[in-house]
Scaffold this active site. Structure first.
Site, short mmCIF file in Angstrom:
data_model
loop_
_atom_site.label_atom_id
_atom_site.label_comp_id
_atom_site.label_asym_id
_atom_site.label_seq_id
_atom_site.Cartn_x
_atom_site.Cartn_y
_atom_site.Cartn_z
N ASP A 38 4.22 -2.33 -0.37
CA ASP A 38 4.61 -1.05 0.04
C ASP A 38 4.32 0.09 -0.66
O ASP A 38 4.03 0.11 -1.86
CB ASP A 38 6.08 -1.08 0.39
CG ASP A 38 6.72 -1.97 1.10
OD1 ASP A 38 5.88 -2.18 2.37
OD2 ASP A 38 8.12 -2.59 1.24
N TYR A 65 7.99 -10.38 -8.98
CA TYR A 65 8.04 -8.96 -8.95
C TYR A 65 9.18 -8.38 -10.10
O TYR A 65 9.99 -9.25 -10.77
CB TYR A 65 8.99 -8.50 -7.79
CG TYR A 65 8.12 -8.71 -6.44
CD1 TYR A 65 7.24 -7.78 -5.93
CD2 TYR A 65 8.01 -10.08 -5.90
CE1 TYR A 65 6.54 -7.88 -4.87
CE2 TYR A 65 7.20 -10.29 -4.66
CZ TYR A 65 6.45 -9.23 -4.11
OH TYR A 65 5.84 -9.56 -3.20
N ASP A 79 15.58 0.82 0.82
CA ASP A 79 15.10 1.21 -0.39
C ASP A 79 15.41 2.66 -0.44
O ASP A 79 15.85 3.36 0.73
CB ASP A 79 13.53 1.04 -0.66
CG ASP A 79 12.93 1.36 0.49
OD1 ASP A 79 13.08 2.39 1.23
OD2 ASP A 79 11.41 1.22 0.51
N ARG A 174 13.49 -6.13 -0.84
CA ARG A 174 14.41 -5.15 -0.47
C ARG A 174 15.49 -5.74 0.32
O ARG A 174 16.48 -5.21 0.12
CB ARG A 174 13.59 -4.28 0.73
CG ARG A 174 12.68 -3.08 -0.05
CD ARG A 174 12.19 -2.04 1.22
NE ARG A 174 11.29 -2.93 1.91
CZ ARG A 174 10.81 -2.63 3.13
NH1 ARG A 174 11.54 -1.90 3.87
NH2 ARG A 174 9.85 -3.30 3.78
#
Length: 300
Positions: A38, A65, A79, A174
Site C-alpha cells: 500500500d 512486517y 488505517d 490492517r
C-alpha cells in the site's frame, strides 16, 4: 539485464509507481513486482527484470512486517488514511490486557480483508466498490500468522502498540489492527507499516530508488541472480547433452525423486557448471520419473 531487485519502497508511492520508475531507470518495459504494498506502507518490494518476471510466482511466499497499531480509533480503511468512524480515548488500556489477546491472531486464522483492498469481488476491486459507495459482503479468507512479537508500547489517550509480525501470503495487517481493537473494545487502526521481508528479500539488504539510480549511473548495479533468489527450491544438475534436450522443451527421465521433494514439485534446474537453466517439475508417469520444463530461462 535479467534478475531481481530488492527495492525499499518509499511512503506515498504505489507499487505501480515503483515499477514505472524502475522501467525508466533501466530503460526496459519488462519489469514486474512480487506483491503489492500500500502507498501508506514502506519497505521491501521485490522487483523482477527481464525474463525474471516469469519467475515471480516461484519466489517464497512468507512475509514479515513492523506495524504500529493505534487504539481508540476506527476508520473506513482500517488505517489512518481513511475517514474516522469512531474516536474515543482508550486511556485505561494496558499492555497486560493486550498480551493474552494476541494469541488469537496467531496460527491459522480466519480474516475479513479491509473493504478498501485490491481483492476482486464479482470482477471488481473492493476499493473501487467502496469508493462508489456500494455495500458488498467481503469474503472471509484463511491466512497464517507465524509469530507476533511486541516491540514497543506507548500509553496515552490513544495508545500505540508496535509489533513485528511474520506471516504467510494474503495476510492483511490492517485487518489484524482492526480486529485486535474490536476484541479489546476500544477500536483499533493501523498507524504505520513497514514490510521487513518479502519473497526471501530482507530490508537490511534493500535499495532505495535513489540508491538504485546512483548505482546505475556509476555502472556498478547488478541484479540479484535468479538462482540466488530461488535458493529455497531443491535443485537438480543436468549433464550437457541432457540439459540441451531439457532446454528444448523435452521431458527427460530422472532416476528418482529426491527425498526433499514430492511428486509435481518444482525444482531449480542447473547444468554441470551450476548455471541456472530454469524451473522444472517432477512427475511420476507409469513408474517413470520425468523432469518436465516449466520455465526455460536460458535461451527463452
Amino acid at each position: 539485464m535479467q534478475g531481481f531487485i530488492n527495492l525499499n519502497k518509499p511512503l506515498d508511492w504505489t507499487s505501480h509507481d515503483c515499477v514505472a520508475r524502475v522501467r525508466r531507470l533501466l530503460r526496459t518495459s519488462r519489469v514486474g513486482h512480487g506483491g503489492t504494498l500500500d502507498p501508506a506502507a514502506s519497505g521491501v518490494l521485490p522487483i523482477a527484470v527481464g525474463k525474471a518476471t516469469r519467475l515471480l510466482q516461484f519466489l517464497p511466499q512468507d512475509k514479515a512486517y513492523r506495524a504500529t497499531i493505534q487504539f481508540g480509533i476506527a476508520t473506513t480503511t482500517d488505517d489512518l488514511e481513511g475517514e474516522i468512524l469512531s474516536s474515543k480515548p482508550a486511556t485505561d488500556l494496558s499492555l497486560e490486557q493486550i498480551v493474552p489477546r494476541l494469541k488469537q491472531f496467531q496460527g491459522k486464522i480466519v480474516q475479513v480483508p479491509p473493504k478498501y483492498s485490491a481483492i476482486q469481488v464479482q470482477g471488481k476491486r473492493l476499493y473501487d466498490l467502496a469508493r462508489a459507495g456500494e455495500e458488498v459482503d467481503v469474503p472471509e479468507r484463511t491466512v497464517e500468522v507465524y509469530k507476533i512479537d511486541i516491540l514497543d508500547w506507548q500509553a496515552g489517550d490513544f495508545p500505540k502498540l508496535e509489533v513485528a509480525i511474520a506471516c504467510g501470503a494474503g495476510t492483511y495487517i490492517r485487518a489484524i489492527a482492526r480486529d485486535l481493537g474490536a476484541v479489546l473494545g476500544t477500536g483499533g487502526t493501523l498507524a504505520a507499516l513497514t514490510r521487513t521481508r518479502s519473497s526471501g528479500f530482507e530490508i537490511a539488504a534493500s535499495l532505495s530508488l535513489d540508491e538504485l539510480a546512483t548505482q546505475l549511473e556509476q555502472g556498478i548495479f547488478e541484479p540479484i541472480p535468479p538462482a540466488m533468489a530461488l535458493q529455497h527450491l531443491p535443485s537438480v544438475n543436468l549433464s550437457e547433452p541432457v540439459a540441451r534436450k531439457w532446454c528444448l522443451g523435452q521431458k527427460i527421465p530422472y532416476p528418482e525423486i529426491p527425498v526433499t521433494t514430492t511428486n509435481d514439485a518444482f525444482l531449480r534446474v542447473e547444468d554441470e557448471s551450476d548455471r541456472f537453466l530454469g524451473i522444472g517439475r517432477l512427475a511420476q508417469i507409469d513408474d517413470v520419473c520425468l523432469l518436465a520444463p516449466q520455465i526455460v530461462f536460458v535461451g527463452s
